[in-house]
Design an enzyme around this catalytic site. Structure first.
Site, PDB file in Angstrom:
ATOM      1  N   SER A  63     -76.991 -54.172 -21.479  1.00  0.00           N
ATOM      2  CA  SER A  63     -78.059 -53.824 -20.843  1.00  0.00           C
ATOM      3  C   SER A  63     -78.406 -52.583 -21.613  1.00  0.00           C
ATOM      4  CB  SER A  63     -78.072 -54.395 -19.610  1.00  0.00           C
ATOM      5  OG  SER A  63     -79.567 -53.085 -19.320  1.00  0.00           O
ATOM      6  N   TYR A  74     -76.903 -52.298 -10.612  1.00  0.00           N
ATOM      7  CA  TYR A  74     -77.117 -53.477 -11.727  1.00  0.00           C
ATOM      8  C   TYR A  74     -76.327 -52.667 -13.134  1.00  0.00           C
ATOM      9  CZ  TYR A  74     -78.696 -55.907 -15.898  1.00  0.00           C
ATOM     10  OH  TYR A  74     -78.698 -56.543 -16.827  1.00  0.00           O
ATOM     11  N   LYS A 120     -72.780 -53.664 -15.243  1.00  0.00           N
ATOM     12  CA  LYS A 120     -72.798 -54.167 -16.286  1.00  0.00           C
ATOM     13  C   LYS A 120     -71.764 -53.535 -16.682  1.00  0.00           C
ATOM     14  CE  LYS A 120     -75.367 -57.701 -17.171  1.00  0.00           C
ATOM     15  NZ  LYS A 120     -74.644 -58.444 -18.161  1.00  0.00           N
TER      16      LYS A 120
END
Length: 326
Positions: free
Chosen positions: A119, A143, A147
Site C-alpha cells: 500500500s 495499517y 504493510k
C-alpha cells in the site's frame, strides 16, 4: 504445463478482480479466503475455493501441495485505517502473523514466487512531488506499518528461502470491473460519496485549507481493473525471471482532489447535493500521487482508466441489485 497461482483473499473486492484477470490471461488459480469479507459468488466458474485462514499454516501448505502451486498472490489482510488505530494488535496479528504463516507454508512446500499486496500507506506523509519507490517509508498508522513490516518480513524470508518476489504498493483503488464485482465496503471517498448522494445527504469534505489548488486533499485514484492487470504483469515477470526482489508503485501518476471526485460523482449520478465542509483531519496528507514510471518501464504496465470511468463503474455497481451480495 500451465502453472497454478494461489490467491489469498481472492474472494474479496480486489482479489476477485485479480482472479478474473488471471483467468482471462489463461492462468489457473486456486483461492484461499476465510470469507469474513469475501464472497464465493464473486469468483469465475470453475475456480476452486478453499475456505481457511492465512493464519493456518498447515491448511495453506496442504492447498499448495494439493494444487501443485507455482506462486502466490497474497492479498488477504485487514485494511481499514481507522480500525487499525483502534485495534493495532488485531492488525499486527492478521497482517503480519498472516504473512509469516504464508511464508512458512511456502518454505515447507518449496513455493518460491510471491506477489505481495502492499500500500501507498507505507509512505505516510511523503515530501511534495510524485512518490517514487525510493521515497522514504514512514507510515503514520498501524495499517501502513503492518504493510511495511510485511515487506521487511518478505525481504528477509526471501533471502533465506530463495524466493523471487514483487511488492505492489497500491494507491487509491476504486471502481468495478463489472457491476457484480463492486466494492461492498463504504470506507473510501467514492463509496462514501455515493452513499451520501443516494441518501439525499451532503457529502463531507474534511478540510478546505490544505496547500493544494482547491484546498482539498489530492490523491492518485486507480481503477481496480487496472490494478488487477498489474498483478497479471507481475505474475508474468516472476515466471519469466528468477531472483526478482522489487517494489512497484501502482497508480496513474495523476492527482484528483476531493472536489474533483465529488464533482465527477455528481455529474455521473445526476444527484447534486451540496458539500459539507468540516475540519481537516491530522491523518490526511495534503497530496499523495504515484510516480508509476518504474512499473511501466520494467513490467510494461500502465493504467488505462480515467476518473470518470472509475466513478461510472462504481455507480453502475452501486445501483446493481447483485452488488450487495456478489
Amino acid at each position: 504445463m500451465t502453472s497454478t497461482w494461489l490467491i489469498t483473499g481472492g474472494a474479496g473486492y480486489i482479489g476477485a478482480h485479480v482472479v478474473h484477470a488471471l483467468t482471462r490471461a489463461g492462468r489457473r488459480t486456486v483461492v484461499v479466503d476465510d470469507l469474513s469479507t469475501g464472497s464465493a459468488a464473486r469468483l469465475p466458474a470453475g475456480v476452486p475455493l478453499e475456505t481457511c485462514s492465512v493464519l493456518d499454516t498447515v491448511a495453506l501448505a496442504d492447498v499448495m501441495t494439493g494444487y501443485d502451486v507455482t506462486g502466490v498472490i497474497h492479498l488477504a489482510a485487514k485494511k481499514a485505517v481507522g480500525e487499525s488505530v483502534d485495534r493495532p494488535l488485531y492488525y499486527y496479528d492478521q497482517n503480519v502473523r498472516g504473512t509469516a504463516s504464508l511464508l512458512e507454508a511456502m518454505r515447507a512446500t518449496e513455493v518460491r514466487r510471491l506477489v505481495f499486496s502492499s500500500s501507498a500507506a507505507v509512505y505516510g506523509v511523503p515530501p511534495a512531488g510524485p512518490v517514487t519507490e525510493f521515497t522514504p517509508t514512514a507510515p503514520i498508522n498501524p495499517y501502513g506499518t503492518t504493510k511495511l513490516v510485511c515487506e521487511w518480513l518478505i525481504r528477509d524470508a526471501a533471502a533465506a528461502q530463495g524466493l523471487s518476489w514483487l511488492s505492489l504498493r497500491y494507491f487509491n483503488v476504486c471502481g468495478a470491473g463489472s457491476p457484480a464485482l463492486g466494492d461492498p465496503g463504504v470506507a473510501n471517498l467514492l463509496q462514501l460519496t455515493l452513499r451520501a448522494l443516494t441518501a439525499g445527504q451532503r457529502p463531507k469534505v474534511f478540510g478546505a485549507d490544505h496547500p493544494t489548488p482547491d484546498g482539498t486533499c489530492i490523491r492518485d485514484y486507480l481503477h481496480v481493473a487496472d490494478l488487477a492487470d498489474a498483478h497479471v504483469a507481475a505474475v508474468e515477470a516472476l515466471l519469466g525471471a528468477g531472483g526478482l526482489a522489487e517494489y512497484y508503485n501502482v497508480g496513474t501518476g495523476l492527482g484528483a482532489s476531493v472536489l474533483d471526485v465529488l464533482d465527477t460523482a455528481r455529474e455521473v449520478t445526476g444527484l447534486h447535493q451540496p458539500y459539507e465542509f468540516t475540519a481537516r483531519r491530522p491523518i490526511d496528507p495534503p497530496e499523495v500521487v504515484a510516480d508509476p514510471a518504474r512499473i511501466a518501464a520494467e513490467l510494461g504496465w500502465k493504467a488505462q482508466h480515467d476518473l470518470s470511468a472509475m466513478v461510472e463503474s462504481a455507480w453502475a455497481a452501486w445501483e446493481a441489485p447483485v452488488a450487495a451480495t456478489a
